[in-house]
Motif scaffolding. Structure first.
Motif, short mmCIF file in Angstrom:
data_model
loop_
_atom_site.label_atom_id
_atom_site.label_comp_id
_atom_site.label_asym_id
_atom_site.label_seq_id
_atom_site.Cartn_x
_atom_site.Cartn_y
_atom_site.Cartn_z
N LYS A 112 -51.56 9.98 7.29
CA LYS A 112 -50.55 10.81 6.64
C LYS A 112 -49.19 10.14 6.68
O LYS A 112 -48.91 9.27 7.53
N LEU A 113 -48.34 10.53 5.73
CA LEU A 113 -46.96 10.06 5.77
C LEU A 113 -46.30 10.57 7.04
O LEU A 113 -46.43 11.75 7.39
N PRO A 114 -45.59 9.75 7.75
CA PRO A 114 -45.03 10.16 9.05
C PRO A 114 -43.87 11.16 8.89
O PRO A 114 -43.24 11.25 7.83
N HIS A 115 -43.64 11.90 9.96
CA HIS A 115 -42.48 12.79 10.01
C HIS A 115 -41.21 11.96 9.86
O HIS A 115 -41.07 10.90 10.47
N GLY A 116 -40.30 12.40 9.03
CA GLY A 116 -39.09 11.64 8.76
C GLY A 116 -39.13 10.90 7.45
O GLY A 116 -38.10 10.36 7.01
N PHE A 117 -40.30 10.84 6.81
CA PHE A 117 -40.39 10.25 5.48
C PHE A 117 -39.75 11.24 4.50
O PHE A 117 -40.01 12.44 4.56
N PRO A 118 -38.90 10.78 3.57
CA PRO A 118 -38.17 11.71 2.70
C PRO A 118 -39.05 12.29 1.59
O PRO A 118 -40.23 11.93 1.44
N ARG A 119 -38.46 13.18 0.80
CA ARG A 119 -39.14 13.65 -0.41
C ARG A 119 -39.46 12.46 -1.31
O ARG A 119 -38.66 11.52 -1.40
#
Length: 448
Positions: free
Chosen positions: A378-385
């Motif tokens: 999954k895209l990590p926490h903190g990756f933007p929109r």
């Protein structure tokens, strides 16, 4: 707020400046208070031929040491190139030679003189043709009870065993050794049941004509078997030719008969519509021309950290929220940068919204070729929109939402440029719908 535009593969300074001027004009019209900047990386991180292209067969220096230019040697094709081109055409359409015989026949409109290079193809008349011209003439009458020559060939084709044994039979042994055995029965059916074969056989009233039909049928069956095998085929040119010879003989033909009429019509066509002769003649120039676009991608995959560090510096150089717009390879580099930084727990400062346009990042992620993420990760926490823009006709554009299902940060937006590839890959930047969707995404991200 500012926008930072990151260009794609193959772009160098002149092209970048024209492209960025267009993007800046469109963004400024909608965001008059925003700073619109570019991150040009082509000269610093783009690919070049470090050894001058010495690894490329056919790439030669110009001029010659004595100052004379190289002669243009692309005018007369090598016989091997011509043969390769013919088989490329046959692999794409195994029935093409039969179609020529079925539609044009031997004594069609204009007579024999209409065939290229004279009545008997590029090699001139052969002895068999002179001997059989009276036999080849179809006067509309046939001896009662005598089967026409072409129909006899079709009968022999229908009688061929669909699965020759791998032992004790040269044809069967060759089919198994080359990987063509599995597709051979379907190849036989393809030729035997075709209207092209029926039409060619109907026109073949003499023995010479029947021998040419036999050759065309043998080539059609072999080509269809090769096409069905695809990359699983392990067949040399010599093995292919021997299969044709064996089939031709079993169809009552003469293995040395060249099939001049079909070859005369299709030979030049094959050289025009297949790529190999062009590649052989112009490989050096084509490689040099393709180096910026293809080379940038390959170089990034091998040594992308330098470009990512450069992007990080440019993004963090100014405070405040930043909208990142990455085209093609620029989008890949931005996805990698943002995901790697977020995974380390140090999100790139100011990166509030990512817009990728015509990007291959989702496809590389599926392949396991994206630097930052393993497939399924999954895209990590903190990756933007992330707004991903694509045109379904752009073969270098892929969907992000389906490969990151359930992630509310990821959305796709389709733009229709009404251009075919490759023009559509660069046609996004004049589409009002692109900027409308960016404006919507900025509002959704509450960037002010």
């Amino acid at each position: 707020m500012r926008f930072l535009f990151v260009h794609g593969t193959g772009v160098r300074r002149e092209r970048h400046d024209r492209l960025f001027a267009l993007v800046r004009e469109r963004l400024t019209a909608r965001f008059p208070d925003a700073a619109v900047e570019s991150c040009y990386w082509g000269d610093r991180f783009g690919a070049t031929l470090g050894a001058g292209g010495r690894s490329v067969p056919g790439l030669r220096p110009r001029p010659l040491p004595d100052g004379a230019p190289y002669p243009d040697d692309a005018g007369t094709p090598d016989p091997v190139d011509a043969e390769t081109a013919e088989w490329a055409l046959l692999l794409a359409d195994p029935l093409c030679e039969l179609r020529v015989l079925a539609e044009a026949g031997w004594d069609g409109v204009g007579g024999r003189a209409d065939w290229p290079d004279g009545p008997d193809g590029p090699d001139g008349p052969d002895d068999d043709d002179r001997d059989d011209r009276d036999d080849d003439h179809d006067d509309g009458f046939a001896m009662p009870g005598v089967q026409p020559a072409g129909q006899r060939v079709l009968g022999l084709l229908a009688a061929l065993a669909p699965a020759p044994p791998p032992d004790g039979d040269e044809l069967g042994a060759l089919l198994h050794a080359t990987g063509l055995a599995a597709g051979y029965p379907a190849a036989l059916d393809c030729a035997a049941g075709s209207g092209e074969a029926a039409g060619a056989a109907a026109r073949a009233t003499g023995e010479t004509q029947a021998r040419e039909v036999a050759t065309a049928l043998a080539r059609a069956v072999t080509a269809a078997a090769l096409a069905l095998a695809g990359a699983e085929a392990d067949c040399t040119g010599a093995e292919r030719d021997r299969i044709v010879e064996l089939l031709t003989t079993r169809l009552g033909g003469d293995a040395r008969f060249p099939g001049a009429r079909a070859a005369a019509v299709l030979g030049r066509l094959a050289l025009r519509v297949t790529t190999q002769p062009l590649l052989n003649a112009r490989r050096g120039a084509l490689t040099v021309g393709a180096t910026p676009a293809l080379g940038d991608i390959l170089r990034y995959q091998a040594r992308g950290h330098g470009l990512r560090d450069f992007l990080h510096e440019r993004i963090a150089a100014r405070p405040g929220p930043t909208v990142l717009i990455g085209h093609s390879l620029g989008g890949i580099a931005l996805v990698d940068l943002l995901a790697l930084a977020a995974a380390r727990g140090a999100a790139v400062p100011g990166a509030h919204l990512l817009v990728t346009v015509g990007s291959q990042a989702p496809f590389l992620y599926e392949l396991g070729a994206l630097t930052a993420l393993e497939p399924g990760e999954k895209l990590p926490h903190g990756f933007p929109r992330w707004l991903n823009v694509y045109d379904r006709h752009d073969v270098l554009a892929y969907l992000a939402g389906p490969v990151f299902p359930g992630d509310p940060r990821v959305s796709d937006h389709e733009v229709t440029t009404r251009q075919p590839f490759p023009a559509c890959h660069s046609a996004y930047w004049k589409q009002d719908s692109l900027y409308e969707r960016i404006e919507q995404a900025v509002a959704e991200a509450e960037i002010g």
